[in-house]
Design an enzyme around this catalytic site. Structure first.
Site, mmCIF file in Angstrom:
data_model
loop_
_atom_site.group_PDB
_atom_site.id
_atom_site.type_symbol
_atom_site.label_atom_id
_atom_site.label_comp_id
_atom_site.label_asym_id
_atom_site.label_seq_id
_atom_site.Cartn_x
_atom_site.Cartn_y
_atom_site.Cartn_z
ATOM 1 N N LYS A 49 0.784 -1.129 0.008
ATOM 2 C CA LYS A 49 -0.049 0.006 -0.113
ATOM 3 C C LYS A 49 0.809 1.239 -0.078
ATOM 4 C CE LYS A 49 -1.641 1.987 3.822
ATOM 5 N NZ LYS A 49 -1.554 3.490 3.877
ATOM 6 N N ASN A 50 1.977 1.291 0.996
ATOM 7 C CA ASN A 50 2.493 2.547 1.083
ATOM 8 C C ASN A 50 3.582 2.855 -0.132
ATOM 9 O OD1 ASN A 50 1.419 2.890 3.613
ATOM 10 N ND2 ASN A 50 2.983 2.745 4.732
ATOM 11 N N ARG B 115 -4.591 10.725 3.966
ATOM 12 C CA ARG B 115 -3.613 11.932 4.183
ATOM 13 C C ARG B 115 -2.260 11.674 2.923
ATOM 14 N NH1 ARG B 115 -1.683 14.707 8.033
ATOM 15 N NH2 ARG B 115 0.567 14.037 7.196
ATOM 16 N N ASP C 62 -4.859 12.871 12.588
ATOM 17 C CA ASP C 62 -5.892 11.590 12.482
ATOM 18 C C ASP C 62 -5.328 10.978 13.861
ATOM 19 O OD1 ASP C 62 -3.136 10.601 12.208
ATOM 20 O OD2 ASP C 62 -3.353 9.791 10.312
ATOM 21 N N ASP D 111 4.622 1.058 12.077
ATOM 22 C CA ASP D 111 3.468 0.183 11.300
ATOM 23 C C ASP D 111 3.601 -1.491 12.010
ATOM 24 O OD1 ASP D 111 3.006 2.514 10.168
ATOM 25 O OD2 ASP D 111 2.989 1.883 8.225
HETATM 26 C C1 UD1 Z 1 4.605 6.875 6.127
HETATM 27 C C2 UD1 Z 1 3.596 5.720 5.984
HETATM 28 C C3 UD1 Z 1 3.272 5.472 7.431
HETATM 29 C C4 UD1 Z 1 4.328 5.030 8.452
HETATM 30 C C5 UD1 Z 1 5.505 6.115 8.224
HETATM 31 C C6 UD1 Z 1 6.770 5.999 9.025
HETATM 32 C C7 UD1 Z 1 2.361 6.072 4.045
HETATM 33 C C8 UD1 Z 1 1.213 6.362 3.115
HETATM 34 N N1 UD1 Z 1 2.597 6.245 5.382
HETATM 35 O O1 UD1 Z 1 3.973 8.143 6.684
HETATM 36 O O2 UD1 Z 1 2.357 4.077 7.444
HETATM 37 O O3 UD1 Z 1 3.852 4.903 9.492
HETATM 38 O O4 UD1 Z 1 5.756 6.665 6.917
HETATM 39 O O5 UD1 Z 1 7.373 5.061 8.752
HETATM 40 O O6 UD1 Z 1 3.200 5.879 3.340
HETATM 41 N N2 UD1 Z 1 6.882 14.643 10.505
HETATM 42 C C9 UD1 Z 1 6.739 15.989 10.687
HETATM 43 N N3 UD1 Z 1 6.720 16.903 9.871
HETATM 44 C C10 UD1 Z 1 6.724 16.599 8.435
HETATM 45 C C11 UD1 Z 1 6.671 15.445 8.198
HETATM 46 C C12 UD1 Z 1 6.543 14.440 9.281
HETATM 47 O O7 UD1 Z 1 6.968 16.510 11.991
HETATM 48 O O8 UD1 Z 1 6.639 17.447 7.498
HETATM 49 C C13 UD1 Z 1 6.892 13.777 11.841
HETATM 50 C C14 UD1 Z 1 5.571 12.805 11.770
HETATM 51 O O9 UD1 Z 1 4.681 13.690 12.641
HETATM 52 C C15 UD1 Z 1 5.989 11.738 12.398
HETATM 53 C C16 UD1 Z 1 7.419 11.432 11.713
HETATM 54 O O10 UD1 Z 1 7.739 12.901 11.340
HETATM 55 O O11 UD1 Z 1 6.462 11.892 13.735
HETATM 56 C C17 UD1 Z 1 7.337 10.330 10.615
HETATM 57 O O12 UD1 Z 1 6.553 10.939 9.709
HETATM 58 P P1 UD1 Z 1 6.874 10.330 8.180
HETATM 59 O O13 UD1 Z 1 7.879 9.698 7.939
HETATM 60 O O14 UD1 Z 1 6.701 11.626 7.348
HETATM 61 O O15 UD1 Z 1 5.564 9.388 7.852
HETATM 62 P P2 UD1 Z 1 4.404 9.519 6.571
HETATM 63 O O16 UD1 Z 1 5.200 9.732 5.386
HETATM 64 O O17 UD1 Z 1 3.409 10.456 6.946
#
Ligand code: UD1
Length: 426
Positions: free
Chosen positions: A30-31, A100, A124, A315
């Site tokens: 999925k991701n 998202r 979320d 995850d």
């Molecule tokens: C993706 C995955 C999710 C997985 C996560 C971490 C998808 C659709 N989702 O989510 O299933 O759990 O990676 O492996 O692929 N953060 C910030 N600022 C930002 C971006 C992120 O503070 O601009 C923080 C987030 O709040 C979180 C951490 O960084 O605490 C990790 O986020 P990120 O790696 O970006 O996860 P996603 O891409 O949202």
């Protein structure tokens, strides 16, 4: 083939299940597929993706692409994505709000058209989900942003390659900046990028489209190109297998016992998980076509700490917590990625689990057995972890909110039933 429909048969019902046995096929990730679909926006023409899971998040991403003027046909785990020369570069709130991951259209739209308007995603069940790093990274390439009426508008007259430093290896920020940088003028270096296997899949796909992305030590180097084209199709670009779906079945064997072959699971994508599960007493053998997991006794507890790849993925955590609820001893779980990601623990407590939480830590004391109860899924992985726990609980467990689970699982009940689990949907 129909995509999973939401709202129908919203409950998984499990009875205590005997040891699992058989062969389960792990689908596409999925991701990864959601990002590959976004990457298609970078080039006019016909793109073909194969090994696409039949899940509702893919259906939603199809809707989003269609809202932009793309034509998508889906059949037999394949997507044919026809991207026209001109696109509507807006991602509306009613779609972004439901998923998202829609935010990853920002990078490719900026890369190809120099403009995008994307609704700001809200928080979320994991807590707040900021996108500040996405925006900072794109600003380093010359994009400017403004927000009004809940939307973020981005423009870039010219994107120029630059050094992009990510304060944290965010998966989404790395994907967005990569998909913009492939069309920027000159060379971009991404310092501290995410290294998840899904990032590797995106890089491979972009390179097949004509991009020039490579690793130089622990940095990503992107040499911008004038034009991208659909990856040579053949049978279609094959999405990598879903390591989180694989973890779900590993947890099911861990809790019910038995011996299961996970066809297509890639050991290299989940090395740390395999190591942790082995420490807990699972026997996992890597074979050419997948993994065989065997469990003959009660598992032993272990401490868990989530980290960016190659660490233990956040995850995986709900599955590991479910497993710890019936393992012998005490396990300390530390969540380092999404600190709000403990909500399902109240549901596990309803099933007799002994768990104490303090900030981003949880202390799980293994009990002999869980007791079946009605519980509710609030997100994809936590929901699936409750389903797995229900298989090992005495009596009947009902997990409501199956619509969350359908976002990321194709036929979870059918696949578990195929291994001998007692599970239905109603
Ligand atoms: C993706 C995955 C999710 C997985 C996560 C971490 C998808 C659709 N989702 O989510 O299933 O759990 O990676 O492996 O692929 N953060 C910030 N600022 C930002 C971006 C992120 O503070 O601009 C923080 C987030 O709040 C979180 C951490 O960084 O605490 C990790 O986020 P990120 O790696 O970006 O996860 P996603 O891409 O949202």
């Amino acid at each position: 083939m129909d995509f999973a429909t939401s709202g129908e048969r919203d409950t998984f019902v499990m009875q205590h299940s005997r040891a699992l046995d058989g062969d389960v096929s792990i689908g596409g990730a999925k991701n990864s597929v959601l990002k590959l679909m976004a990457a298609c926006l970078l080039a006019e023409g016909q793109h073909v993706l194969a090994n696409v899971p039949d899940i509702s998040d893919v259906a939603l991403m199809c809707e989003l692409l269609e809202a932009m003027g793309v034509t998508v046909t889906r059949a037999d785990h394949r997507l044919v994505i026809d991207v026209p020369a001109e696109l509507n570069t807006e991602a509306p709130y009613h779609l972004v709000e439901r998923m998202r991951a829609s935010i990853v259209v920002l990078g490719p739209l900026l890369g190809r058209f120099g403009t995008a308007r994307v609704a700001l995603p809200g928080g979320d069940d994991f807590g707040p989900r900021p996108i500040d790093m996405h925006l900072q990274a794109l600003e380093s390439l010359g994009a400017t942003f403004s927000t009004a009426h809940g939307d973020i508008s981005a423009t870039a007259e010219v994107l120029r390659g630059a050094e992009v430093v990510l304060e944290y290896p965010s998966v989404g920020a790395t994907e967005n900046v990569l998909m913009a940088a492939v069309r920027a003028k000159g060379r971009t270096r991404i310092v501290n990028p995410a290294r998840e296997p899904e990032i590797g899949d995106l890089i491979e796909f972009l390179n097949q489209m004509g991009a020039r992305v490579g690793w130089s030590g622990d940095r990503l180097t992107v040499d911008g190109v004038e034009r991208l084209a659909p990856a040579p199709s053949g049978d279609g670009y094959r999405v990598i297998p879903d390591r989180i779906e694989a973890a779900t079945f590993l947890a099911a064997v861990g809790m019910c016992g038995g011996s299961v072959f996970l066809r297509h699971a890639v050991a290299g994508h989940m090395a740390m998980l395999i190591r942790k599960l082995t420490e807990m007493g699972m026997h996992i053998v890597v074979e050419e076509a997948g993994l065989r997991a065997t469990v003959t006794q009660r598992l032993a507890s272990a401490d868990i700490s989530t980290l960016p790849f190659p660490g233990l993925a956040t995850d995986y955590k709900p599955f590991l917590v479910s497993m710890l609820t019936t393992a012998s001893g005490v396990g300390i779980v530390t969540e380092n990625i999404f600190t709000g990601r403990f909500r399902y623990i109240d549901e596990l407590r309803r099933m007799g689990a002994d768990i104490r939480t303090e900030g981003h830590h949880a202390v799980v004391r293994g009990v002999e057995r869980l007791s079946g109860a009605p519980v509710r899924a609030h997100d994809i992985r936590a929901g699936a972890a409750l389903v797995v726990a229900g298989l090992a609980a005495t009596g009947e467990t009902e997990v409501a909110g199956a619509v969350h689970i359908d976002r990321g699982y194709e036929d979870l009940a059918g696949k578990l039933a195929g291994l001998g689990a007692s599970i239905t949907r109603r």
